[in-house]
Design a protein around this motif. Structure first.
Motif, PDB file in Angstrom:
ATOM      1  N   ARG A  52      22.111  -2.682 -36.121  1.00  0.00           N
ATOM      2  CA  ARG A  52      21.459  -3.266 -34.900  1.00  0.00           C
ATOM      3  C   ARG A  52      22.220  -2.648 -33.697  1.00  0.00           C
ATOM      4  NH1 ARG A  52      18.679  -4.118 -38.738  1.00  0.00           N
ATOM      5  NH2 ARG A  52      17.322  -5.952 -39.067  1.00  0.00           N
ATOM      6  N   PHE A  53      23.321  -2.057 -33.829  1.00  0.00           N
ATOM      7  CA  PHE A  53      24.053  -1.399 -32.807  1.00  0.00           C
ATOM      8  C   PHE A  53      23.697  -0.036 -32.540  1.00  0.00           C
ATOM      9  CE2 PHE A  53      27.789   0.735 -30.904  1.00  0.00           C
ATOM     10  CZ  PHE A  53      27.779   0.021 -29.464  1.00  0.00           C
ATOM     11  N   PRO A  54      22.897   0.391 -31.458  1.00  0.00           N
ATOM     12  CA  PRO A  54      22.469   1.739 -31.342  1.00  0.00           C
ATOM     13  C   PRO A  54      23.703   2.580 -30.966  1.00  0.00           C
ATOM     14  CG  PRO A  54      21.719   0.468 -29.269  1.00  0.00           C
ATOM     15  CD  PRO A  54      22.539  -0.441 -30.363  1.00  0.00           C
ATOM     16  N   THR A  55      23.710   3.842 -31.575  1.00  0.00           N
ATOM     17  CA  THR A  55      24.896   4.765 -31.274  1.00  0.00           C
ATOM     18  C   THR A  55      24.121   6.209 -31.011  1.00  0.00           C
ATOM     19  OG1 THR A  55      25.286   5.562 -33.705  1.00  0.00           O
ATOM     20  CG2 THR A  55      26.300   3.463 -32.729  1.00  0.00           C
ATOM     21  N   GLY A  56      24.994   7.062 -30.567  1.00  0.00           N
ATOM     22  CA  GLY A  56      24.621   8.413 -30.604  1.00  0.00           C
ATOM     23  C   GLY A  56      25.069   9.164 -32.016  1.00  0.00           C
ATOM     24  N   VAL A  57      24.602  10.337 -32.185  1.00  0.00           N
ATOM     25  CA  VAL A  57      25.148  10.908 -33.436  1.00  0.00           C
ATOM     26  C   VAL A  57      25.882  12.318 -33.017  1.00  0.00           C
ATOM     27  CG1 VAL A  57      23.878  12.200 -35.533  1.00  0.00           C
ATOM     28  CG2 VAL A  57      22.854  10.207 -34.420  1.00  0.00           C
ATOM     29  N   VAL A  58      26.902  12.405 -33.967  1.00  0.00           N
ATOM     30  CA  VAL A  58      27.625  13.597 -33.770  1.00  0.00           C
ATOM     31  C   VAL A  58      27.974  14.184 -35.341  1.00  0.00           C
ATOM     32  CG1 VAL A  58      28.924  12.343 -31.630  1.00  0.00           C
ATOM     33  CG2 VAL A  58      30.060  12.555 -34.140  1.00  0.00           C
ATOM     34  N   VAL A  59      28.109  15.589 -35.235  1.00  0.00           N
ATOM     35  CA  VAL A  59      28.589  16.245 -36.178  1.00  0.00           C
ATOM     36  C   VAL A  59      30.277  16.832 -35.867  1.00  0.00           C
ATOM     37  CG1 VAL A  59      28.268  18.423 -37.926  1.00  0.00           C
ATOM     38  CG2 VAL A  59      26.552  16.845 -36.854  1.00  0.00           C
ATOM     39  N   VAL A  60      31.005  16.250 -36.684  1.00  0.00           N
ATOM     40  CA  VAL A  60      32.422  16.660 -36.736  1.00  0.00           C
ATOM     41  C   VAL A  60      32.624  17.985 -37.488  1.00  0.00           C
ATOM     42  CG1 VAL A  60      34.866  16.067 -37.028  1.00  0.00           C
ATOM     43  CG2 VAL A  60      33.076  14.275 -36.509  1.00  0.00           C
ATOM     44  N   THR A  61      33.050  19.085 -36.746  1.00  0.00           N
ATOM     45  CA  THR A  61      32.972  20.353 -37.453  1.00  0.00           C
ATOM     46  C   THR A  61      34.554  20.981 -37.572  1.00  0.00           C
ATOM     47  OG1 THR A  61      32.652  21.397 -35.368  1.00  0.00           O
ATOM     48  CG2 THR A  61      30.841  21.134 -36.953  1.00  0.00           C
ATOM     49  N   TYR A  62      34.749  21.620 -38.555  1.00  0.00           N
ATOM     50  CA  TYR A  62      36.381  22.107 -38.671  1.00  0.00           C
ATOM     51  C   TYR A  62      36.443  23.269 -39.610  1.00  0.00           C
ATOM     52  CZ  TYR A  62      35.643  19.321 -43.048  1.00  0.00           C
ATOM     53  OH  TYR A  62      35.256  19.092 -44.153  1.00  0.00           O
ATOM     54  N   GLN A  63      37.495  23.791 -39.738  1.00  0.00           N
ATOM     55  CA  GLN A  63      37.541  25.136 -40.531  1.00  0.00           C
ATOM     56  C   GLN A  63      38.144  24.506 -41.940  1.00  0.00           C
ATOM     57  OE1 GLN A  63      36.792  28.300 -39.885  1.00  0.00           O
ATOM     58  NE2 GLN A  63      37.360  28.856 -42.112  1.00  0.00           N
ATOM     59  N   GLY A  64      37.015  24.559 -42.954  1.00  0.00           N
ATOM     60  CA  GLY A  64      37.622  24.273 -44.428  1.00  0.00           C
ATOM     61  C   GLY A  64      37.945  25.442 -45.173  1.00  0.00           C
ATOM     62  N   PRO A  65      38.474  25.289 -46.158  1.00  0.00           N
ATOM     63  CA  PRO A  65      38.875  26.189 -47.202  1.00  0.00           C
ATOM     64  C   PRO A  65      38.224  27.507 -47.621  1.00  0.00           C
ATOM     65  CG  PRO A  65      38.404  24.370 -48.665  1.00  0.00           C
ATOM     66  CD  PRO A  65      38.196  24.066 -47.102  1.00  0.00           C
ATOM     67  N   ASP A  66      36.948  27.157 -47.535  1.00  0.00           N
ATOM     68  CA  ASP A  66      35.916  28.611 -47.629  1.00  0.00           C
ATOM     69  C   ASP A  66      34.836  28.598 -46.514  1.00  0.00           C
ATOM     70  OD1 ASP A  66      34.496  25.911 -47.426  1.00  0.00           O
ATOM     71  OD2 ASP A  66      33.611  26.168 -49.428  1.00  0.00           O
ATOM     72  N   GLY A  67      35.593  27.985 -45.341  1.00  0.00           N
ATOM     73  CA  GLY A  67      34.442  28.494 -43.969  1.00  0.00           C
ATOM     74  C   GLY A  67      34.378  27.296 -43.462  1.00  0.00           C
ATOM     75  N   PRO A  68      33.645  27.411 -42.107  1.00  0.00           N
ATOM     76  CA  PRO A  68      33.067  26.190 -41.576  1.00  0.00           C
ATOM     77  C   PRO A  68      32.587  25.139 -42.133  1.00  0.00           C
ATOM     78  CG  PRO A  68      32.485  28.163 -40.191  1.00  0.00           C
ATOM     79  CD  PRO A  68      32.822  28.520 -41.797  1.00  0.00           C
ATOM     80  N   ARG A  69      33.187  23.916 -41.910  1.00  0.00           N
ATOM     81  CA  ARG A  69      32.447  22.773 -42.379  1.00  0.00           C
ATOM     82  C   ARG A  69      32.149  21.752 -41.512  1.00  0.00           C
ATOM     83  NH1 ARG A  69      34.512  22.327 -48.380  1.00  0.00           N
ATOM     84  NH2 ARG A  69      33.393  20.321 -48.350  1.00  0.00           N
ATOM     85  N   GLY A  70      31.585  20.582 -41.736  1.00  0.00           N
ATOM     86  CA  GLY A  70      31.005  19.680 -40.947  1.00  0.00           C
ATOM     87  C   GLY A  70      30.701  18.189 -41.663  1.00  0.00           C
ATOM     88  N   ILE A  71      30.568  17.253 -40.995  1.00  0.00           N
ATOM     89  CA  ILE A  71      30.189  15.962 -41.463  1.00  0.00           C
ATOM     90  C   ILE A  71      29.401  15.171 -40.150  1.00  0.00           C
ATOM     91  CG2 ILE A  71      32.138  14.734 -40.951  1.00  0.00           C
ATOM     92  CD1 ILE A  71      31.999  13.048 -43.327  1.00  0.00           C
ATOM     93  N   THR A  72      28.140  14.555 -40.460  1.00  0.00           N
ATOM     94  CA  THR A  72      27.356  13.889 -39.551  1.00  0.00           C
ATOM     95  C   THR A  72      28.008  12.420 -39.586  1.00  0.00           C
ATOM     96  OG1 THR A  72      25.704  15.476 -40.052  1.00  0.00           O
ATOM     97  CG2 THR A  72      25.095  12.971 -38.962  1.00  0.00           C
TER      98      THR A  72
END
Length: 227
Positions: free
Chosen positions: A83-103
């Motif tokens: 019930r608590f409204p939030t924004g949405v972000v994608v956290v991105t970083y360099q993984g072992p096989d290239g760029p990665r991210g998580i929502t």
């Protein structure tokens, strides 16, 4: 909780990049006080005659605390927090096989001096193993970037990702962006709170993507621009 992973193609390299999923964690902050100090907010609301939080007459017993814990249904807690409204972000970083991210939507500011922000990552997520010792970017999504949120939550497996060529993998376009260096991390139950020191920011006009009651939505646009 989602468990499958998906891939996304970068337009600049044409390669395949593994992306991470999110369980849409929501983190609540607990404010603690030193022993024997009354809560000043409670005192202002109710008057100084109220007993302090350490008064043994009102402290729950160990048995009562155990009963309360047993009675709390995790499903009810999840619905309550939704019930608590939030924004949405994608956290991105360099993984072992290239760029990665998580929502995620477990993101908040921590301090202006020094400039710190926090992201909460489930211990079960693959991202968890990579954020403690390397820089990352927090990409705050605009209202028209729902598909990116779905992609990095593992719900849309194939999508062109607008990767930048900066030192830290990040999006070339989003509502706002914070580039962070690792500053600290704290274990908190089934999540870890990763604190990042902000070293650069960008932001612009537009409406924000939101998450409320387990659904995506939008919030009216901003009025200032930068860069």
């Amino acid at each position: 909780m989602l468990s499958r992973s998906s891939s996304s193609r970068s337009p600049s390299t044409g390669g395949s990049t593994q992306v991470q999923e999110s369980d849409w964690p929501i983190t609540m902050e607990h404010r603690s006080l030193p022993p024997n100090r009354p809560d000043p907010l409670l005192s202002r609301r109710t008057g100084s005659h109220m007993a302090s939080s350490t008064d043994s007459r009102f402290a729950p017993t160990t048995e009562q605390q155990a009963d309360d814990a047993r009675q709390l249904d995790p499903a009810d807690l999840r619905v309550c927090l939704s019930r608590f409204p939030t924004g949405v972000v994608v956290v991105t970083y360099q993984g072992p096989d290239g760029p990665r991210g998580i929502t995620i939507n477990s993101f908040t500011s921590v301090s202006l001096d020094p400039p710190l922000v926090m992201v909460g990552i489930a211990r079960s997520a693959r991202t968890h193993a990579y954020l403690s010792d390397q820089p990352f970017a927090v990409n705050i999504l605009a209202a028209d970037q729902r598909s990116l949120a779905e992609c990095f939550a593992g719900r849309e497996p194939e999508q062109e990702v607008p990767w930048s060529t900066r030192r830290v993998p990040s999006f070339t376009s989003c509502l706002a962006q914070l580039i962070c260096e690792p500053w600290g991390c704290f274990d908190t139950g089934d999540h870890t709170l990763f604190i990042g020191r902000v070293i650069d920011v960008e932001y612009g006009d537009g409406s924000a993507l939101t998450f409320h009651n387990s659904r995506f939505g939008t919030h009216p646009g901003c009025v200032r621009t930068h860069r």
